[in-house]
Design an enzyme around this catalytic site. Structure first.
Site, short mmCIF file in Angstrom:
data_model
loop_
_atom_site.label_atom_id
_atom_site.label_comp_id
_atom_site.label_asym_id
_atom_site.label_seq_id
_atom_site.Cartn_x
_atom_site.Cartn_y
_atom_site.Cartn_z
N SER A 157 31.08 41.52 38.27
CA SER A 157 31.13 40.77 37.01
C SER A 157 29.78 40.95 36.33
O SER A 157 28.84 41.50 36.91
CB SER A 157 31.41 39.29 37.29
OG SER A 157 30.45 38.75 38.18
N ILE B 35 36.41 29.37 42.73
CA ILE B 35 37.78 29.86 42.45
C ILE B 35 37.72 31.34 42.10
O ILE B 35 37.15 31.73 41.08
CB ILE B 35 38.42 29.09 41.27
CG1 ILE B 35 38.44 27.58 41.54
CG2 ILE B 35 39.83 29.61 41.01
CD1 ILE B 35 39.02 26.75 40.39
N GLY B 36 38.31 32.17 42.95
CA GLY B 36 38.25 33.62 42.74
C GLY B 36 36.93 34.15 43.25
O GLY B 36 36.13 34.73 42.52
N CYS B 37 36.68 33.96 44.56
CA CYS B 37 35.33 34.14 45.11
C CYS B 37 34.95 35.59 45.37
O CYS B 37 33.85 35.89 45.81
CB CYS B 37 35.21 33.36 46.42
SG CYS B 37 36.38 33.93 47.67
N GLY C 28 32.53 37.29 48.16
CA GLY C 28 31.74 36.22 48.76
C GLY C 28 30.26 36.22 48.43
O GLY C 28 29.50 35.44 49.01
N ILE D 239 42.80 35.99 46.20
CA ILE D 239 44.15 36.50 46.51
C ILE D 239 44.09 37.95 46.97
O ILE D 239 45.10 38.65 46.97
CB ILE D 239 45.10 36.39 45.29
CG1 ILE D 239 44.51 37.06 44.06
CG2 ILE D 239 45.46 34.94 45.01
CD1 ILE D 239 45.51 37.29 42.95
N GLU E 295 41.46 42.10 51.34
CA GLU E 295 40.23 42.87 51.59
C GLU E 295 39.01 42.02 51.26
O GLU E 295 38.01 42.02 51.97
CB GLU E 295 40.20 44.12 50.71
CG GLU E 295 41.21 45.19 51.09
CD GLU E 295 40.78 45.96 52.33
OE1 GLU E 295 39.57 46.15 52.54
OE2 GLU E 295 41.67 46.38 53.10
N GLN E 296 39.08 41.30 50.14
CA GLN E 296 37.95 40.47 49.73
C GLN E 296 37.72 39.33 50.71
O GLN E 296 36.59 39.03 51.08
CB GLN E 296 38.18 39.92 48.32
CG GLN E 296 38.03 40.98 47.24
CD GLN E 296 38.02 40.39 45.83
OE1 GLN E 296 38.60 39.35 45.57
NE2 GLN E 296 37.36 41.07 44.91
N CYS F 104 35.18 50.02 28.48
CA CYS F 104 34.73 48.62 28.49
C CYS F 104 33.30 48.50 27.96
O CYS F 104 33.01 47.61 27.16
CB CYS F 104 34.83 48.04 29.90
SG CYS F 104 36.55 47.87 30.45
#
Length: 369
Positions: free
Chosen positions: A125, A161-163, A166, A185, A188-189, A341
């Site tokens: 992000s 939320i949506g970590c 980590g 969700i 793998e994460q 992007c």
């Protein structure tokens, strides 16, 4: 022929010359390029690039020029694009069943790719480049900024939320002595986040955020709201509301659209983020109004341009090590995505917001910058 005349004229409005000398001028390798772009719009432009039908040394400049000139609104509306917008309005593309798709199709692509392209905290992000000169510094600055805006104190319980992988959960628990519950969700994460945080007070859950019924001092959500979908914005804020203590603070970090519409770029939707949709100020305001007051709204979208270009250079450096696991067409797809992007953020066509909400904290908040 007519196809090439129309495309040449359109791109000319953005100062782009077909087969021209500038690094942002596209070099056409296939005669059907023009017809395909006019018939298929954004999808045709992206897929023809993946197929090697055209090259462009500086795709980022190409896209920022095209978007600044507003060319995307001058392309003939493709029937399929129109149907896709209608579908986003009518159907819940991010229902509990469908919400898992992006986890499988994008975030599970492979840790070999993401661990090389991203910084050590694996922040997928926007970084904060205010005082940073490297990606690693900028991502740590972003993590610190979030923690300061949340005013974390030792012993607090924080919901992420949506970590992701980590990185933020680790950073908060390690540096601020808080206990974190993370939700993702992507299998793998979850696995990687659990490994990263194994000796900290961090619990990573593989579940839909809508299943949460708990109480937290702080809630944070970074780069996840883009996957929530307009049909679920109200639900999202009610989930945040019911899980946040009365004197809590909630920070939302999301990419945003400068106008309110349900349009999703068809190429991005098909290849990169299935079922994604960028929220507008109005949509966030409407959905959050019954639940929270807005304490702060911070836009640093131009920093995403810098972040994406840093990812691209790391991706290209790492390519020889991971090339065996992916196709050449995948490489072209990924380069196209990062540059499209970057160009959109540079053109200020899309934004990056951090919005701080509370239930109305007494004496107000002094928000960090």
């Amino acid at each position: 022929d007519n196809w090439s005349r129309i495309v040449t004229e359109l791109l000319g409005r953005a100062g782009i010359t077909i087969n021209g000398p500038s690094p942002s001028d596209p070099q056409i390798k296939h005669p059907d390029f023009f017809k395909r772009v006019l018939q298929e719009g954004s999808l045709g432009l992206g897929e023809s690039y993946m197929d090697g039908w055209w090259e462009c040394e500086r795709l980022d400049i190409f896209f920022s020029s095209v978007l600044r000139a507003g060319l995307e609104s001058q392309l003939p509306r493709n029937v399929k694009d129109t149907l896709r917008v209608a579908a986003a309005r009518l159907f819940n593309l991010q229902s509990k069943k469908r919400a898992w798709i992006v986890g499988k199709e994008h975030y599970d692509l492979g840790n070999d790719l993401f661990s090389r392209m991203l910084d050590p905290y694996m922040q997928y992000s926007c970084a904060y480049w205010k005082e940073a000169s490297t990606l690693e510094e900028a991502q740590q600055a972003k993590l610190r900024l979030i923690c300061e805006k949340l005013q974390l104190q030792p012993g607090m319980r924080v919901l992420d939320i949506g970590c992701g992988w980590g990185g933020l959960a680790y950073y908060m628990a390690k540096n601020y002595g808080v206990s974190v519950v993370g939700v993702t969700i992507s299998a793998e994460q979850q696995k990687m986040a659990q490994e990263r945080c194994h000796d900290l007070d961090v619990n990573i859950l593989l579940q839909d955020y809508r299943e949460l019924h708990d109480q937290f001092d702080r809630i944070v959500s970074v780069g996840m709201f883009e996957h929530v979908g307009p049909k679920n914005y109200r639900t999202y804020f009610s989930v945040a509301d019911r899980n946040l203590k009365p004197d809590g603070i909630f920070l939302l970090h999301t990419i945003g659209s400068k106008k309110t519409d349900h349009s999703v770029d068809p190429w991005i939707n098909k290849y990169i983020f299935p079922n994604g949709c960028l929220p507008s100020v109005r949509q966030i305001a409407n959905a959050s109004e019954p639940h929270f007051i807005v304490e702060d709204w911070h836009n640093f979208g131009a920093d995403y341009d810098t972040t994406l270009m840093a990812w691209q250079s790391r991706f290209l450096d790492a390519w020889p090590e991971i090339a065996d696991n992916y196709s050449e067409r995948f490489k072209r797809m990924f380069i196209y995505y990062l540059n499209a992007c970057a160009g959109a953020f540079r053109a200020r066509d899309i934004q990056l917001w951090q919005v701080v909400f509370s239930h109305g904290v007494e004496h107000g908040l002094r928000v960090a910058r």
